[in-house]
Design a protein around this motif. Structure first.
Motif, short mmCIF file in Angstrom:
data_model
loop_
_atom_site.label_atom_id
_atom_site.label_comp_id
_atom_site.label_asym_id
_atom_site.label_seq_id
_atom_site.Cartn_x
_atom_site.Cartn_y
_atom_site.Cartn_z
N VAL A 1 13.05 0.22 10.65
CA VAL A 1 12.30 -0.08 9.43
C VAL A 1 12.27 1.20 8.61
O VAL A 1 11.89 2.25 9.13
CB VAL A 1 10.85 -0.53 9.75
N GLU A 2 12.69 1.11 7.37
CA GLU A 2 12.70 2.27 6.47
C GLU A 2 11.56 2.13 5.48
O GLU A 2 11.41 1.09 4.83
CB GLU A 2 14.03 2.34 5.72
N LEU A 3 10.73 3.18 5.38
CA LEU A 3 9.62 3.18 4.43
C LEU A 3 10.02 3.91 3.16
O LEU A 3 10.87 4.80 3.19
CB LEU A 3 8.40 3.87 5.05
N ARG A 4 9.40 3.54 2.05
CA ARG A 4 9.70 4.21 0.79
C ARG A 4 9.03 5.58 0.78
O ARG A 4 8.01 5.80 1.45
CB ARG A 4 9.26 3.37 -0.40
N GLU A 5 9.61 6.50 0.03
CA GLU A 5 9.01 7.83 -0.12
C GLU A 5 7.62 7.68 -0.75
O GLU A 5 7.43 6.85 -1.64
CB GLU A 5 9.89 8.71 -1.02
N GLY A 6 6.67 8.44 -0.29
CA GLY A 6 5.32 8.40 -0.84
C GLY A 6 4.48 7.26 -0.32
O GLY A 6 3.44 6.93 -0.90
N PHE A 7 4.86 6.65 0.80
CA PHE A 7 4.08 5.56 1.38
C PHE A 7 2.69 6.06 1.76
O PHE A 7 2.48 7.26 1.93
CB PHE A 7 4.80 4.95 2.59
N THR A 8 1.75 5.15 1.90
CA THR A 8 0.37 5.50 2.27
C THR A 8 0.10 5.11 3.71
O THR A 8 0.42 3.99 4.12
CB THR A 8 -0.64 4.78 1.35
N ARG A 9 -0.50 6.03 4.46
CA ARG A 9 -0.94 5.75 5.83
C ARG A 9 -2.39 5.29 5.75
O ARG A 9 -3.24 6.01 5.26
CB ARG A 9 -0.89 6.99 6.70
N TRP A 10 -2.65 4.11 6.27
CA TRP A 10 -4.01 3.56 6.34
C TRP A 10 -4.47 3.53 7.78
O TRP A 10 -3.65 3.48 8.69
CB TRP A 10 -4.05 2.15 5.76
N SER A 11 -5.76 3.49 8.00
CA SER A 11 -6.29 3.34 9.35
C SER A 11 -5.86 1.98 9.90
O SER A 11 -5.91 0.97 9.20
CB SER A 11 -7.81 3.42 9.33
N SER A 12 -5.44 1.95 11.14
CA SER A 12 -5.01 0.70 11.76
C SER A 12 -6.16 -0.06 12.40
O SER A 12 -6.00 -1.17 12.87
CB SER A 12 -3.91 0.96 12.80
N ARG A 13 -7.33 0.56 12.43
CA ARG A 13 -8.48 -0.07 13.09
C ARG A 13 -9.19 -1.01 12.13
O ARG A 13 -9.49 -0.64 11.00
CB ARG A 13 -9.43 1.00 13.59
N LEU A 14 -9.48 -2.20 12.61
CA LEU A 14 -10.24 -3.16 11.82
C LEU A 14 -11.69 -3.08 12.23
O LEU A 14 -12.01 -2.96 13.39
CB LEU A 14 -9.73 -4.58 12.06
N ARG A 15 -12.56 -3.17 11.30
CA ARG A 15 -14.00 -3.13 11.59
C ARG A 15 -14.61 -4.45 11.28
O ARG A 15 -14.27 -5.14 10.40
CB ARG A 15 -14.67 -2.06 10.74
#
Length: 103
Positions: free
Chosen positions: A89-103
Motif C-alpha cells: 500500500v503506497e501512501l501519498r506524501e504528507g499523509f496524516t497519522r491519526w490515533s488508531s484507538r477508538l473511544r
C-alpha cells in the motif's frame, strides 16, 4: 499476509486492520459500510482482532496487554492511500497519522 505500507522509499509497517463507518439502515437489509481508513502497525503484522478498539468492556490486564502490543499503530484515512499494488500500500506524501484507538 499483511500488506506492507510505504510512503515513497520509507517503510511504515503493515496493514493490521481496516476501519469502516456504517451509513444508515435500509429496511429489511444490512446498512451500507464504507471504508474510511487503514490501521498500520509499524512493528506487528497481526491484528489484535479488534481488541484495541474499546477499553471499557475488558479486564484491565487485557487493556494493558493489547495497548502495549499496538501502542505505535496509527490510522491512515483512505483518502491518503495513493495506491494498492500487489502486496504493498503506497501512501501519498504528507499523509496524516491519526490515533488508531477508538473511544
Amino acid at each position: 499476509m499483511a500488506r506492507e505500507v510505504r510512503c515513497g522509499d520509507e517503510r511504515l509497517g503493515h496493514v493490521i486492520d481496516a476501519r469502516f463507518v456504517v451509513r444508515g439502515a435500509v429496511e429489511g437489509s444490512l446498512a451500507e459500510a464504507q471504508l474510511v481508513g487503514l490501521v498500520v502497525g509499524p512493528k506487528r503484522r497481526m491484528s489484535v482482532l479488534g481488541y484495541e478498539r474499546a477499553e471499557q468492556d475488558r479486564p484491565a490486564l487485557l487493556n494493558w496487554f493489547f495497548g502495549r502490543r499496538q501502542r505505535e499503530s496509527f490510522l491512515v484515512d483512505w483518502d491518503d492511500v495513493a495506491s494498492v499494488d500487489g502486496d504493498a500500500v503506497e501512501l501519498r506524501e504528507g499523509f496524516t497519522r491519526w490515533s488508531s484507538r477508538l473511544r
